[in-house]
Design a protein around this motif. Structure first.
Motif, short mmCIF file in Angstrom:
data_model
loop_
_atom_site.label_atom_id
_atom_site.label_comp_id
_atom_site.label_asym_id
_atom_site.label_seq_id
_atom_site.Cartn_x
_atom_site.Cartn_y
_atom_site.Cartn_z
N THR A 47 -21.29 -14.68 10.84
CA THR A 47 -20.65 -16.00 10.64
C THR A 47 -19.84 -16.03 9.35
O THR A 47 -18.74 -16.61 9.30
N SER A 48 -20.35 -15.40 8.30
CA SER A 48 -19.60 -15.38 7.04
C SER A 48 -18.32 -14.56 7.18
O SER A 48 -17.26 -14.93 6.65
N ARG A 89 -15.80 -16.61 9.11
CA ARG A 89 -15.24 -17.63 8.23
C ARG A 89 -14.18 -17.03 7.30
O ARG A 89 -13.12 -17.62 7.03
N GLU A 103 -10.14 -17.91 7.16
CA GLU A 103 -9.47 -18.31 5.91
C GLU A 103 -8.24 -17.44 5.65
O GLU A 103 -7.18 -17.91 5.22
#
Length: 609
Positions: A594-595, A598, A602
């Protein structure tokens, strides 16, 4: 056939209700042993003994006296030899019942018709109960008794106590019920049960004295010096002292002096405690107590007993209302200062302690302490008198080391000037500062040594961690495949319909486990991932190749995603444990995925700007 074990006991002559006479027993015995020449069990031998006694007794002797002499009092009965058994014991004919059997049947018939029974309370055979038994015996030969609590649990003990205290004989026993025969020559109780306990205890002690060993005689004589005996004792053997008849308060009583010898531990070890309990278990009870408070008289008796015995064994009276063994034990421990070894609803055992001092030794020690106190008082008076003569204040007297004492003696007789007094104070301050500096230096040295040791341990630990963090390089002896084999494996792998799906978590221990499970049945395994970036797919492929130990064949783009094909190798062996402990768990891998998503989102947003 269920026969009570009491049949073998010749004292009680207890027979089951199933057999009403010895003739029935003889019939069954003859039927079972018709092919044998000798009696085969205890019942046959008892019957044989009764037959012999019935033949050889005097014809003029009454049946009651014969039963009492040969059956109920047959402690020294001797069975005949085997030759006599063969001559007298005839298996083929049933003999007529003897007079002893008839007398026993008559008494059992009386017992079966008894409706009223005497209930033995929890406290045992007390004097009121004995009075009831003798009162019933005045009207009937047999009395029916019902036992409760402690005696009901041990009927053999109740049997012995009953015959010893009453002088009667038990003719039948079942469960907690007994039938007791008074005897042919019954003349009433030996002592009146309404009399005082002192007269009855004297009679009981006289009856016991004949069967005592020298040690028991000495023990009984020792208890005579402590107080009157407890007549209603529910046990056998020597009667304990009745602690309730001792004085509740002794004027001037104080807790005895105790002094522990040097280099001796005050508390008992586990082995010593066990040894003392074994010693107390073998001893008879010294006292019987039913009162909770005001036990100074008992405490004095226990202190006298401790001069001859290490432990004091106290029995808690049964059937007395509102008895509390905890209060008794606390009161005795407070009054005597002993060590409590055991406390329950039956007994209290107190050890005298390692610091116990006998009365005569304690008197001598107290005299020495008083003499020492007097000498100290005289010395104080002399010192005060000397101070008054010299005119010095005792509170300002100098004291310290020998040099300071000599200096103080040198100044005695003359006044000290303020300069000298200031000099002395300055030297004392300097000496204290020097001592303080030395102490601080020693502390600093110790602190530096401890810091250096901790630093060296930390460096060694960091070295081990650094070595463990260096990744192991690829094995030079690792198996490889040729280009032709790679092309062939790629074609075969793309045709596989069974594959392993890599989820959002990526490489976890479950994926490696599934790869090895596939390799058990086929040489190739196919994995499909939905990652869009080729660089990230190559990183995953390298990690899978390293963790699984297989050989990467190809990475191909498919409509479903990227496919990864792995070959297990020619020298593949199934692993014993398929669990990889150095991989991340599912929760950690999900966090990582998930990181990363993300982060990619970005980056895409920044590139669009």
């Amino acid at each position: 056939m269920k026969i009570s074990s009491s049949i073998v006991n010749l004292k009680s002559l207890t027979f089951p209700s199933k057999f009403n006479s010895f003739s029935s027993l003889a019939t069954i015995s003859n039927h079972n042993n018709i092919n044998n020449d000798k009696p085969s069990n205890a019942i046959d031998r008892i019957l044989l003994r009764f037959r012999i006694l019935s033949r050889h007794h005097d014809d003029d002797e009454p049946p009651h006296q014969f039963l009492h002499r040969h059956c109920l009092r047959s402690d020294d009965a001797v069975f005949p030899s085997d030759n006599q058994d063969q001559k007298v014991f005839d298996k083929n004919q049933v003999m007529a019942p003897c007079l002893a059997e008839e007398e026993l049947n008559r008494l059992k018939t009386i017992g079966m018709h008894l409706k009223e029974k005497i209930s033995i309370p929890k406290s045992g055979l007390t004097r009121p109960v004995l009075h009831k038994i003798h009162h019933r015996w005045n009207n009937c030969e047999v009395v029916k008794l019902k036992f409760h609590d402690l005696l009901a649990q041990n009927m053999n003990l109740a049997h012995n106590i009953l015959q010893h205290r009453t002088g009667g004989s038990v003719i039948w026993r079942s469960g907690s019920v007994m039938w007791v025969y008074r005897g042919e020559n019954y003349q009433g109780p030996t002592t009146n049960t309404k009399h005082s306990s002192k007269s009855e205890s004297v009679v009981c002690n006289q009856q016991q004295h004949d069967n005592m060993t020298p040690e028991e005689v000495e023990f009984n004589r020792m208890l005579d010096a402590f107080g009157p005996r407890f007549v209603d004792w529910w046990g056998t053997g020597i009667l304990p002292v009745d602690a309730d008849l001792l004085p509740p308060i002794v004027p001037g009583y104080t807790t005895p002096l105790r002094l522990l010898p040097t280099k001796i531990r005050p508390r008992l070890t586990n082995d010593e405690h066990t040894k003392m309990l074994k010693l107390a278990k073998a001893l008879p009870c010294h006292f019987a107590l039913g009162r909770n408070r005001n036990l100074q008289g008992l405490a004095c008796a226990i202190l006298k007993l401790w001069e001859k015995s290490l432990v004091a064994k106290i029995a808690v009276k049964l059937g007395v209302q509102n008895t509390n063994n905890e209060l008794m034990a606390l009161e005795l421990k407070k009054l005597t200062g002993g060590t409590l070894l055991l406390r329950n609803k039956y007994y209290i055992v107190i050890y005298r302690g390692k610091d116990f001092v006998p009365a005569n030794v304690a008197a001598i020690l107290s005299e020495r302490q008083q003499l020492k106190k007097q000498v100290q008082d005289v010395q104080k008076k002399v010192q005060h008198r000397a101070v008054d003569i010299t005119g010095e204040d005792e509170t300002n007297a100098q004291a310290g080391m020998l040099s300071e004492f000599n200096e103080a003696q040198a100044f005695r007789g003359r006044e000290i000037s303020p300069v000298e007094c200031e000099k002395i104070m300055k030297e004392a301050d300097e000496a204290s500062n020097v001592r303080l500096m030395k102490k601080m230096e020693r502390n600093l040295v110790v602190i530096h040594e401890e810091a250096d040791a901790k630093k060296s341990r930390a460096e060694k630990l960091l070295t081990k961690i650094d070595e463990s963090m260096i990744p192991a390089g690829p094995d030079n002896r690792r198996e490889t495949i040729t280009d032709e084999e790679r092309a062939m494996f790629r074609v075969v792998g793309l045709k596989l319909k069974v594959y392993i799906q890599l989820g959002t978590r990526g490489v976890i221990d479950g994926v490696i486990k599934n790869m090895h499970l596939h390799w058990r049945h086929r040489e190739l395994v196919k994995l499909i991932t939905r990652e869009k970036t080729l660089a990230f797919v190559e990183e995953i492929a390298g990690l899978l190749e390293y963790k699984s130990g297989g050989i990467l064949v190809s990475i191909d783009r498919l409509p479903k995603g990227f496919s990864l094909i792995y070959y297990r190798g020619k020298s593949y062996r199934s692993l014993i444990t398929l669990q990889h402990r150095n991989l991340l768990m599912k929760a950690k891998t999900l966090q990582r995925s998930t990181s990363m998503q993300r982060h990619e989102s970005e980056d895409e947003g920044l590139s669009s700007w």
